[in-house]
Design a protein around this motif. Structure first.
Motif, PDB file in Angstrom:
ATOM      1  N   ALA A 170     -19.020 -42.507 -21.656  1.00  0.00           N
ATOM      2  CA  ALA A 170     -18.111 -41.379 -21.533  1.00  0.00           C
ATOM      3  C   ALA A 170     -18.791 -40.283 -20.717  1.00  0.00           C
ATOM      4  O   ALA A 170     -20.013 -40.258 -20.557  1.00  0.00           O
ATOM      5  CB  ALA A 170     -17.737 -40.854 -22.916  1.00  0.00           C
ATOM      6  N   THR A 171     -18.000 -39.361 -20.193  1.00  0.00           N
ATOM      7  CA  THR A 171     -18.539 -38.291 -19.346  1.00  0.00           C
ATOM      8  C   THR A 171     -19.604 -37.476 -20.069  1.00  0.00           C
ATOM      9  O   THR A 171     -20.609 -37.074 -19.471  1.00  0.00           O
ATOM     10  CB  THR A 171     -17.410 -37.369 -18.878  1.00  0.00           C
ATOM     11  N   LEU A 172     -19.418 -37.251 -21.370  1.00  0.00           N
ATOM     12  CA  LEU A 172     -20.400 -36.480 -22.129  1.00  0.00           C
ATOM     13  C   LEU A 172     -21.758 -37.160 -22.117  1.00  0.00           C
ATOM     14  O   LEU A 172     -22.799 -36.494 -22.037  1.00  0.00           O
ATOM     15  CB  LEU A 172     -19.917 -36.283 -23.567  1.00  0.00           C
ATOM     16  N   GLN A 173     -21.778 -38.495 -22.173  1.00  0.00           N
ATOM     17  CA  GLN A 173     -23.050 -39.215 -22.109  1.00  0.00           C
ATOM     18  C   GLN A 173     -23.695 -39.066 -20.734  1.00  0.00           C
ATOM     19  O   GLN A 173     -24.919 -38.950 -20.626  1.00  0.00           O
ATOM     20  CB  GLN A 173     -22.821 -40.693 -22.425  1.00  0.00           C
ATOM     21  N   CYS A 174     -22.894 -39.073 -19.699  1.00  0.00           N
ATOM     22  CA  CYS A 174     -23.427 -38.863 -18.351  1.00  0.00           C
ATOM     23  C   CYS A 174     -24.119 -37.498 -18.273  1.00  0.00           C
ATOM     24  O   CYS A 174     -25.236 -37.374 -17.759  1.00  0.00           O
ATOM     25  CB  CYS A 174     -22.319 -38.938 -17.310  1.00  0.00           C
ATOM     26  N   ARG A 175     -23.450 -36.491 -18.771  1.00  0.00           N
ATOM     27  CA  ARG A 175     -24.015 -35.141 -18.742  1.00  0.00           C
ATOM     28  C   ARG A 175     -25.302 -35.056 -19.557  1.00  0.00           C
ATOM     29  O   ARG A 175     -26.251 -34.378 -19.165  1.00  0.00           O
ATOM     30  CB  ARG A 175     -22.992 -34.144 -19.275  1.00  0.00           C
ATOM     31  N   SER A 180     -30.270 -33.223 -18.761  1.00  0.00           N
ATOM     32  CA  SER A 180     -31.500 -33.007 -19.510  1.00  0.00           C
ATOM     33  C   SER A 180     -32.692 -32.879 -18.575  1.00  0.00           C
ATOM     34  O   SER A 180     -33.801 -32.598 -19.017  1.00  0.00           O
ATOM     35  CB  SER A 180     -31.735 -34.163 -20.492  1.00  0.00           C
ATOM     36  N   SER A 181     -32.470 -33.106 -17.303  1.00  0.00           N
ATOM     37  CA  SER A 181     -33.539 -33.058 -16.302  1.00  0.00           C
ATOM     38  C   SER A 181     -33.414 -31.781 -15.484  1.00  0.00           C
ATOM     39  O   SER A 181     -32.314 -31.239 -15.323  1.00  0.00           O
ATOM     40  CB  SER A 181     -33.418 -34.276 -15.379  1.00  0.00           C
ATOM     41  N   PRO A 182     -34.531 -31.259 -14.963  1.00  0.00           N
ATOM     42  CA  PRO A 182     -34.434 -30.088 -14.081  1.00  0.00           C
ATOM     43  C   PRO A 182     -33.484 -30.320 -12.912  1.00  0.00           C
ATOM     44  O   PRO A 182     -32.834 -29.400 -12.441  1.00  0.00           O
ATOM     45  CB  PRO A 182     -35.882 -29.892 -13.607  1.00  0.00           C
ATOM     46  N   SER A 183     -33.423 -31.571 -12.419  1.00  0.00           N
ATOM     47  CA  SER A 183     -32.487 -31.922 -11.365  1.00  0.00           C
ATOM     48  C   SER A 183     -31.539 -32.997 -11.876  1.00  0.00           C
ATOM     49  O   SER A 183     -31.981 -34.004 -12.443  1.00  0.00           O
ATOM     50  CB  SER A 183     -33.221 -32.440 -10.126  1.00  0.00           C
TER      51      SER A 183
END
Length: 293
Positions: A170-175, A180-183
């Motif tokens: 799901a989109t939330l997992q992608c986010r 969680s990374s600086p980039s």
């Protein structure tokens, strides 16, 4: 410092030894997302314009350039095909090596494939407010845009003939992973492109002088650093970036509630190393959280 521009990407993708008798470059068809990165995400992969000969994936318009990370994320042994599409006249600002800046309407595509064929194509698009995400699920010769509200599961077959269940996030997992990374562009960075056909700064490379150590740090870079990077973001936890990873792992106790108590890496003793237990699954300790989750 070199600026990554559409013209540079095109030059590098075509190569220096192109056959002058070969057909000219294929350009994106008008009315597709690759031709117009600012348009609304289309409903089907055909309208995306990335694979004009779908379900064949070998042909893509020159506006969408293939790249390959030095240390790719391992995902159940499946194949991945990655493209970047910079907006016309746009360039990547690489002055901040930890967080490259991408122009609005930059597109990233990642297509996942098994022996049974393509299963999903994910999209990231830079907007004026951050990154948007979209996922297309392949069905025979086409793929359709998913709502992104739920996890979708698909039965697939890998290269060994094994039947597997593939999960489309799901989109939330992608986010959760990307942000969680600086980039947010996890596989398109100075470290990850040090061996790719893109002219970028290459001072941040993994080179300890020992091939096995480099390979181990590369596994962490490709599979763990997008969360474990010391940034303080969601799920970031401790830092596993290659300059500090060994100091943060060897003979270091675990911390927090995300894992069982113990030592992250006990040299010469994988059975006593919580990190090994976490990613191998070779433990009966229910407190050892599986990694990656």
């Amino acid at each position: 410092m070199m600026r990554i521009t559409p013209a540079l990407l095109l030059l590098l993708s075509l190569g220096a030894c192109a056959d002058e008798t070969a057909p000219g470059p294929l350009h994106a068809e008008e009315g597709t997302l690759v031709a117009d990165p600012a348009m609304e995400l289309p409903e089907t992969i055909a309208e995306l314009g990335l694979f004009p000969e779908a379900p064949a994936l070998l042909t893509a318009p020159v506006e969408a350039v293939v790249y390959e990370p030095t240390w790719p994320l391992w995902s159940n042994g499946l194949g991945k095909l990655r493209h970047i599409r910079l907006p016309d006249g746009g360039a990547v600002d690489v002055s901040d090596t930890d967080d490259w800046s991408f122009p609005v309407h930059t597109l990233f595509f990642k297509t996942f494939t098994y022996a049974s064929g393509p299963v999903e194509t994910r999209i990231m698009r830079r907007t004026s407010e951050g990154w948007d995400y979209g996922t297309y699920q392949w069905m025979a010769d086409d793929a359709v845009l998913l709502s992104g509200t739920t996890i979708e599961t698909v039965d697939v077959v890998n290269d060994d003939g094994d039947a597997l269940t593939h999960s489309i996030p799901a989109t939330l997992q992608c986010r959760t992973c990307h942000e969680s990374s600086p980039s947010a562009t996890l596989g398109f960075s100075e470290t990850q492109l040090s061996e790719a056909p893109v002219d970028v700064p290459t001072t941040d490379t993994i080179d300890t002088g020992d091939a096995l150590t480099d390979a181990f740090l590369g596994v962490l870079q490709g599979n763990c650093v997008h969360c474990h990077n010391g940034s303080g973001g969601p799920s970031s936890s401790f830092d596993l970036r290659h300059p500090v990873a060994l100091d943060n792992l060897i003979d270091v106790p675990t911390e927090g509630s995300a894992s069982a108590s113990g030592i992250r890496i006990v040299p010469g003793s994988p059975e006593d190393s919580v990190l090994f237990q976490a990613f191998s699954g070779q433990t009966a300790d229910s407190e050892v959280a599986a990694m990656p989750p």
